[in-house]
Design a protein around this motif. Structure first.
Motif, mmCIF file in Angstrom:
data_model
loop_
_atom_site.group_PDB
_atom_site.id
_atom_site.type_symbol
_atom_site.label_atom_id
_atom_site.label_comp_id
_atom_site.label_asym_id
_atom_site.label_seq_id
_atom_site.Cartn_x
_atom_site.Cartn_y
_atom_site.Cartn_z
ATOM 1 N N ILE A 149 38.466 90.409 42.758
ATOM 2 C CA ILE A 149 37.860 89.852 43.933
ATOM 3 C C ILE A 149 38.802 89.161 45.248
ATOM 4 O O ILE A 149 38.539 89.151 45.986
ATOM 5 N N ALA A 150 39.739 88.579 44.221
ATOM 6 C CA ALA A 150 40.700 87.772 45.026
ATOM 7 C C ALA A 150 41.550 88.565 45.980
ATOM 8 O O ALA A 150 41.580 88.492 47.155
ATOM 9 N N THR A 151 42.082 89.731 45.370
ATOM 10 C CA THR A 151 42.571 90.838 46.311
ATOM 11 C C THR A 151 41.613 91.494 47.248
ATOM 12 O O THR A 151 42.450 91.575 48.505
ATOM 13 N N GLN A 152 40.382 91.608 46.980
ATOM 14 C CA GLN A 152 39.676 92.242 48.118
ATOM 15 C C GLN A 152 39.393 90.992 49.070
ATOM 16 O O GLN A 152 39.304 91.561 50.403
ATOM 17 N N GLN A 153 39.397 89.960 48.919
ATOM 18 C CA GLN A 153 39.290 88.929 49.817
ATOM 19 C C GLN A 153 40.625 88.320 50.488
ATOM 20 O O GLN A 153 40.542 87.517 51.461
ATOM 21 N N GLN A 154 41.680 89.204 50.205
ATOM 22 C CA GLN A 154 43.247 88.795 50.628
ATOM 23 C C GLN A 154 43.425 87.440 50.204
ATOM 24 O O GLN A 154 44.307 86.520 51.153
ATOM 25 N N ILE A 155 43.304 86.938 49.130
ATOM 26 C CA ILE A 155 43.455 85.635 48.704
ATOM 27 C C ILE A 155 44.625 85.617 47.517
ATOM 28 O O ILE A 155 44.440 86.413 46.493
ATOM 29 N N SER A 156 45.519 84.761 47.618
ATOM 30 C CA SER A 156 46.541 84.819 46.270
ATOM 31 C C SER A 156 46.173 83.750 45.492
ATOM 32 O O SER A 156 45.759 82.678 45.966
ATOM 33 N N LEU A 157 46.285 83.862 43.979
ATOM 34 C CA LEU A 157 46.215 83.047 43.125
ATOM 35 C C LEU A 157 47.763 82.739 42.515
ATOM 36 O O LEU A 157 48.415 83.804 41.915
ATOM 37 N N ILE A 158 47.899 81.571 42.347
ATOM 38 C CA ILE A 158 49.212 81.134 41.515
ATOM 39 C C ILE A 158 48.936 80.097 40.645
ATOM 40 O O ILE A 158 48.232 79.126 40.655
ATOM 41 N N ILE A 159 49.559 80.247 39.417
ATOM 42 C CA ILE A 159 49.390 79.598 38.347
ATOM 43 C C ILE A 159 50.695 78.898 38.161
ATOM 44 O O ILE A 159 51.987 79.565 38.008
ATOM 45 N N LEU A 160 50.750 77.434 38.280
ATOM 46 C CA LEU A 160 52.033 76.819 38.057
ATOM 47 C C LEU A 160 52.384 76.618 36.763
ATOM 48 O O LEU A 160 51.611 76.660 35.900
ATOM 49 N N PRO A 161 53.678 76.787 36.436
ATOM 50 C CA PRO A 161 53.972 76.853 34.797
ATOM 51 C C PRO A 161 53.774 75.725 34.144
ATOM 52 O O PRO A 161 53.698 74.499 34.626
ATOM 53 N N THR A 162 53.217 75.810 32.591
ATOM 54 C CA THR A 162 53.024 74.613 32.140
ATOM 55 C C THR A 162 53.058 74.963 30.623
ATOM 56 O O THR A 162 52.928 76.109 30.187
ATOM 57 N N ASP A 163 53.417 73.970 29.667
ATOM 58 C CA ASP A 163 53.401 74.480 28.188
ATOM 59 C C ASP A 163 52.332 73.549 27.494
ATOM 60 O O ASP A 163 52.576 73.340 26.301
ATOM 61 N N ALA A 164 51.680 72.774 28.378
ATOM 62 C CA ALA A 164 50.483 71.943 27.860
ATOM 63 C C ALA A 164 49.468 72.660 26.824
ATOM 64 O O ALA A 164 49.284 74.171 26.882
ATOM 65 N N GLN A 165 48.931 72.249 25.765
ATOM 66 C CA GLN A 165 48.081 72.700 24.891
ATOM 67 C C GLN A 165 46.770 71.682 24.699
ATOM 68 O O GLN A 165 46.822 70.727 25.089
ATOM 69 N N VAL A 166 45.717 72.355 24.548
ATOM 70 C CA VAL A 166 44.321 71.640 24.378
ATOM 71 C C VAL A 166 43.519 72.272 23.289
ATOM 72 O O VAL A 166 43.933 72.975 22.730
ATOM 73 N N TRP A 167 42.715 71.091 22.866
ATOM 74 C CA TRP A 167 41.829 71.457 21.750
ATOM 75 C C TRP A 167 40.452 71.895 22.519
ATOM 76 O O TRP A 167 39.950 71.083 22.935
ATOM 77 N N ALA A 168 39.914 73.250 22.415
ATOM 78 C CA ALA A 168 38.927 73.584 23.070
ATOM 79 C C ALA A 168 38.281 74.894 22.788
ATOM 80 O O ALA A 168 39.074 75.785 21.890
ATOM 81 N N ILE A 194 45.395 79.803 46.452
ATOM 82 C CA ILE A 194 44.872 78.973 45.427
ATOM 83 C C ILE A 194 45.602 78.824 44.514
ATOM 84 O O ILE A 194 46.261 79.787 43.808
ATOM 85 N N HIS A 195 45.982 77.535 44.225
ATOM 86 C CA HIS A 195 46.860 77.117 43.052
ATOM 87 C C HIS A 195 46.054 76.373 41.822
ATOM 88 O O HIS A 195 45.028 75.911 41.920
ATOM 89 N N LEU A 196 46.646 77.028 40.769
ATOM 90 C CA LEU A 196 46.090 76.495 39.391
ATOM 91 C C LEU A 196 47.090 75.745 38.606
ATOM 92 O O LEU A 196 48.364 76.281 38.562
ATOM 93 N N SER A 197 46.868 74.729 38.008
ATOM 94 C CA SER A 197 47.909 73.802 37.361
ATOM 95 C C SER A 197 47.108 73.067 36.163
ATOM 96 O O SER A 197 46.062 73.038 36.221
ATOM 97 N N ALA A 198 48.343 72.695 35.155
ATOM 98 C CA ALA A 198 47.526 72.014 34.094
ATOM 99 C C ALA A 198 48.542 71.066 33.518
ATOM 100 O O ALA A 198 50.150 71.567 33.192
ATOM 101 N N GLU A 199 48.556 69.558 33.592
ATOM 102 C CA GLU A 199 49.349 68.409 33.392
ATOM 103 C C GLU A 199 48.935 67.667 32.321
ATOM 104 O O GLU A 199 47.959 67.266 32.289
#
Length: 292
Positions: A149-168, A194-199
């Motif tokens: 869907i993002a490619t169709q809308q010409q939008i880039s999705l970037i995930i920032l590096p992280t080594d975080a872990q969660v209980w989920a 669009i940027h995604l991150s987890a800190e």
């Protein structure tokens, strides 16, 4: 001694602290053996919470009824016109009526699915089985599911590096991230990123989904997490969606013991945040290290 019970009635009272409470009364008339009235007993029950629940249910039913009727009416009209044969010799019109019926059918299916998801979450019937999860893996799976869907809308999705872990519960968090990404894509211009991150913080991990879209007015930042809430009334028609995505996100995150919120600047973009707890062993290790 006989007694006669009278029907319930209710009224609002103010407590000493000024809080309004609703009381339901059951009045019983007391009579002696000759039938003479000798007194009465009134028993009051605080039904404030019940009244709140009933009000929420009534509002929800009213909104759902309206939301369901809209696509159903459109489908009915499209199929009705086709049945009359008015477009029998107009294939383009016939195709358009079929397209409208299909769009509204899909909207109806999505709406029913979202309503059921929300009801299961808020009633506690949806079991969230939590495990140790890599935040990076959760974000990558969400991106993989929506990248077409993002490619169709010409939008880039970037995930920032992280080594975080969660209980989920992995599937539920992927659904949350997917909903947030879907919203970000809808309201971002072509060629945006669009940027995604987890800190990792002291005792939780904070996830962020940031876009450079149109932004959200300050007075809507809390309201958008409610049921059937849109920043603009025309969004559900122009952008799609059921108006329940963010309500589902909030329910999922709160059931994990986390929080979800948004920050935004009009014309510059929005960032959605949510927190998830760290695995217990990591919390324990940190507490042990701090004592040594």
């Amino acid at each position: 001694m006989a007694n006669n019970a009278h029907p319930f009635y209710r009224n609002a009272i103010l407590t000493k602290s000024g809080e309004e409470r609703f009381i339901a009364w059951n009045n019983t008339t007391l009579q002696d053996s000759q039938g003479s009235i000798i007194g009465s007993i009134s028993i009051g029950e605080d039904i404030t919470e019940r009244e709140k629940i009933e009000k929420i249910k009534d509002e929800f039913i009213g909104i759902v009824s309206h939301e369901l009727r809209t696509p159903l009416t459109s489908i009915q009209m499209s199929l009705g016109l086709l049945k009359t044969g008015i477009y029998a010799k107009k294939p383009e019109k016939t195709q358009r009526m079929i397209e409208i019926a299909l769009i509204d059918t899909n909207r109806l299916v999505n709406l029913v699915n979202d309503i059921l998801d929300l009801e299961r979450l808020e009633s506690g019937r949806a079991v969230l089985e939590r495990t140790l999860c890599s935040a990076a893996d959760l974000m990558q799976q969400a991106v993989d599911g929506i990248c077409a869907i993002a490619t169709q809308q010409q939008i880039s999705l970037i995930i920032l590096p992280t080594d975080a872990q969660v209980w989920a519960a992995a599937d539920a968090i992927i659904q949350t991230l997917t909903n947030l990404l879907s919203n970000a894509i809808k309201f971002s211009p072509a060629n945006a990123t669009i940027h995604l991150s987890a800190e990792q913080q002291t005792d939780f991990v904070v996830f962020k989904v940031s876009d450079r879209g149109r932004g959200i007015p300050a007075d809507k930042l809390e309201l958008i997490f409610g049921r059937f809430q849109q920043v603009d009334a025309s969004d559900s028609r122009e952008k799609g969606g059921t108006g329940l995505g963010l309500a589902i996100c909030r329910s999922i995150i709160e059931r994990h013991g986390g929080e979800i919120w948004a920050e935004s600047i009009l014309g510059e973009g929005s960032t959605f945040f949510f927190t998830l707890p760290l695995p217990l062993e990591i919390v324990y290790e940190r507490q042990t290290d701090s004592r040594s």
